[in-house]
Design an enzyme around this catalytic site. Structure first.
Site, short mmCIF file in Angstrom:
data_model
loop_
_atom_site.label_atom_id
_atom_site.label_comp_id
_atom_site.label_asym_id
_atom_site.label_seq_id
_atom_site.Cartn_x
_atom_site.Cartn_y
_atom_site.Cartn_z
N HIS A 28 0.85 -1.19 0.00
CA HIS A 28 0.00 0.00 0.00
C HIS A 28 0.89 1.24 0.00
O HIS A 28 1.87 1.31 0.74
CB HIS A 28 -0.89 -0.01 1.25
CG HIS A 28 -1.71 1.23 1.44
ND1 HIS A 28 -1.39 2.19 2.39
CD2 HIS A 28 -2.83 1.67 0.82
CE1 HIS A 28 -2.28 3.16 2.34
NE2 HIS A 28 -3.16 2.87 1.40
N HIS A 81 1.60 11.04 -1.87
CA HIS A 81 0.34 10.88 -1.17
C HIS A 81 -0.35 12.24 -1.17
O HIS A 81 0.06 13.14 -0.45
CB HIS A 81 0.57 10.38 0.26
CG HIS A 81 -0.64 9.78 0.88
ND1 HIS A 81 -0.75 9.55 2.24
CD2 HIS A 81 -1.81 9.36 0.34
CE1 HIS A 81 -1.93 9.02 2.50
NE2 HIS A 81 -2.58 8.90 1.37
#
Length: 551
Positions: A106, A152
């Protein structure tokens, strides 16, 4: 092996049974392999290969006749030639891709926490070197909107160029395993940059890139057929997400860091997806289409006989869905892909218990690989199966319908299938790997051993402490009744008892029960991050007792 480590009484007794006047010949060793180690197909050549390996290591206690004395036999048992798992794969690799658990990371580009760490290709390389087969990249336009960064979004994480990540994936994708690598793209790009990404993908990967013949794939090819191929999985961009984030920031700016952005993304249904004008050259590269169908959970889990797709659920969504729609999830994962990811509040890159996802057939259980912890140890343990190739064949009961057209029920009370007996003999090697221990203060090691699996099978047990001993000898045996051994992992942890402070960590490992070799085995231990120690090992015995054979 330390010269101070002596064979325990049980090992001496076994050697006496399989030797003649202190000498174990190749014939004796072969009989030991068959009767004790459970290697029914072993041959004399296999026995000779073991002895030759010991000779290559220049062991002094092997005679010219290639016979073993007690010390050489003990050296073999505790050596690298006697591992608890087979170093090569043994699973059928010719089934459709959704029939496998796939080693999944992830936010694969992050070097640390989810909010402020750097983005880099270094953790991607490390993940691939550990056998990870699914890499996630979050795509954003750079500040000038003429190139693509990986980071991110809406956090303080620094970006890394997409092209750098792709080149590293190409270089390291198949250094550990030849089986396919899936790149999941979280896409926040407009069509012009999507077209640029398509160009990057085709130019970087060339013939390695799997391009589907049509957008609708009714059944996926196998890992064997897709060897050394790169597959792309994504859904079109989510411009609407920025507006949702902005609204949340205005209402509650202090808590925006904990927003589960992937939860928000997945609110878009398939009809909305098709309205985006994604670049056609980009869309044609998508091998595994992702997205939720319009409607609630029942619709999300609807199986289309003509199309394989990927559904993503957060760990929180999966927990709720497994209670109300557990069987629907299993039916869905018999044909389609389910990806599970950490909830957004795990900003420290911690992880969740993967067993719930595996029990329901989820192929892509996405984990933060940046840290350590017991959940990550379970993930590493699962994918030590099948030679560490990153693909583990799911048990048949998760893939097939039962006699009444029913599926496996993880919540059912099931009978015991087998009992795993585990005997912990001894351990050694801490002197070499643990410089932190005070040489004048000998450790008080104790062993924790147990099972992670379905709730009925899970639990931990402990040995006694071995006071002031660098080479602890426990000689303790435990039994673990297993209702679903196919999903069970054996957990092994070592600690140094400390009366006044927290017990010191002394090593750990996690092994898939389905691939466990029976007999007396040398079990190497790993550090908290999952790296194998150079010397620390345990000598253990594993035995399966069927229900029918118990007295």
């Amino acid at each position: 092996m330390s010269e101070r480590t002596k064979p325990p009484a049980d090992i001496k007794d076994i050697f006496d049974r399989y030797s003649d006047h202190g000498t174990m010949t190749l014939d004796h060793l072969l009989r030991f392999l068959i009767e004790v180690q459970g290697e029914k197909a072993a041959t004399k050549d296999d026995a000779e290969a073991i002895v030759n390996a010991l000779i290559a290591l220049q062991h002094p206690d092997i005679s010219q006749s290639k016979a073993l004395d007690l010390q050489a036999f003990f050296w073999y048992l505790f050596g690298d030639v006697n591992p608890p798992l087979s170093p090569s794969g043994s699973h059928d690799m010719n089934a459709p891709l959704p029939h496998y658990f796939i080693y999944t990371s992830h936010n694969s580009y992050l070097t640390g926490n989810q909010l402020s760490s750097d983005s880099s290709d270094a953790p991607i390389i490390e993940a691939l070197q550990r056998g990870v087969r699914v890499i996630e990249l979050d795509l954003w336009p750079n500040s000038t909107e003429d190139d693509v960064d990986v980071l991110h979004g809406m956090t303080l994480t620094n970006p890394v160029k997409l092209i750098q990540c792709l080149r590293s994936i190409k270089e390291y994708a198949f250094v550990v395993s030849d089986y396919p690598v899936v790149i999941t793209l979280e896409d926040h790009l407009k069509p012009d940059l999507q077209a640029k990404v398509a160009q990057m993908l085709t130019q970087t990967f060339g013939d390695m890139l799997f391009v589907p013949e049509s957008e609708c794939i009714a059944e996926f090819a196998s890992p064997e057929a897709l060897k050394r191929r790169i597959l792309i999985s994504t859904k079109p961009p989510k411009e609407y997400l920025e507006k949702k984030i902005e609204a949340l920031e205005e209402n509650d700016p202090e808590n925006v860091e904990s927003i589960d952005r992937e939860d928000l993304e997945d609110e878009e249904d398939e009809e909305d997806k098709l309205q985006h004008n994604a670049a056609p050259e980009y869309r044609r590269l998508i091998a595994i289409h992702a997205g939720k169908l319009k409607g609630g959970l029942k619709e999300w889990l609807r199986v289309d006989p003509d199309k394989v797709r990927r559904l993503s659920l957060s760990e929180r969504e999966l927990e709720k869905a497994s209670i109300t729609h557990g069987k629907d999830i299993i039916r869905f994962t018999q044909k389609n892909f389910l990806r599970v990811y950490p909830k957004g509040v795990r900003v420290d890159s911690s992880n969740y218990d993967p067993l719930t996802a595996w029990m329901h057939g989820a192929q892509m259980v996405a984990f933060n690989m940046q840290g350590y912890g017991k959940s990550l140890w379970l993930m590493q343990g699962m994918f030590r199966a099948n030679g560490g190739c990153g693909y583990v064949k799911k048990p048949d009961f998760l893939l097939k319908l039962g006699p009444n057209n029913d599926v496996f029920d993880p919540q059912a009370n099931l009978p015991v299938k087998t009992t795993l007996k585990v005997k912990a003999y001894l351990g050694e090697g801490w002197h070499s790997d643990f410089g932190k221990f005070d040489i004048y203060s000998r450790p008080d090691f104790y062993l924790r051993v147990g099972i992670a699996g379905v709730p009925e099978d899970s639990g931990m047990k402990e040995t006694k402490e071995m006071d002031d001993n660098w080479n602890p000898t426990w000689n303790e045996e435990f039994e673990f009744p297993l209702t679903v051994p196919e999903l069970a992992l054996i957990r092994i942890e070592i600690y140094d008892y400390d009366m006044s402070e927290r017990d010191d960590f002394g090593g750990q490992t996690c092994l898939p029960v389905s691939d466990l070799k029976t007999g007396i085995r040398a079990v190497p231990l790993h550090n908290k991050e999952g790296d194998k120690y150079k010397s620390v090992k345990l000598l253990m015995r594993f035995e399966f007792v069927s229900v029918d054979s118990r007295p």
